[in-house]
Design a protein around this motif. Structure first.
Motif: not given
Length: 72
Positions: A5-7, A31-40, A54-58, A60-69
């Protein structure tokens, strides 16, 4: 946070800069302050692996980011 997640947060929050991304530490920290994690997880006996999200809604002005593995 685990190392994956950090990487991933560092990579996904980097600023594009002439073909090579530039690390944006402030954006990554927000992003890490607003990070949410889940698993299926698959049903027992299934041949599929779990998917971690994982996802984060940062905001304005940063937007959002998300990822999965996939994997344990």
């Amino acid at each position: 946070l685990d190392s994956w997640v950090v990487r991933d947060v560092l990579v996904k929050t980097a600023d594009p800069n002439a073909g090579l991304p530039r690390l944006n530490v402030i954006k990554a920290l927000v992003c890490t302050a607003a990070l949410q994690q889940s698993a299926s997880y698959p049903p027992p006996g299934s041949n599929t692996l779990p998917v971690h999200y994982w996802s984060c809604a940062m905001g304005t002005p940063f937007g959002s980011a998300s990822g999965q593995r996939v994997g344990w």
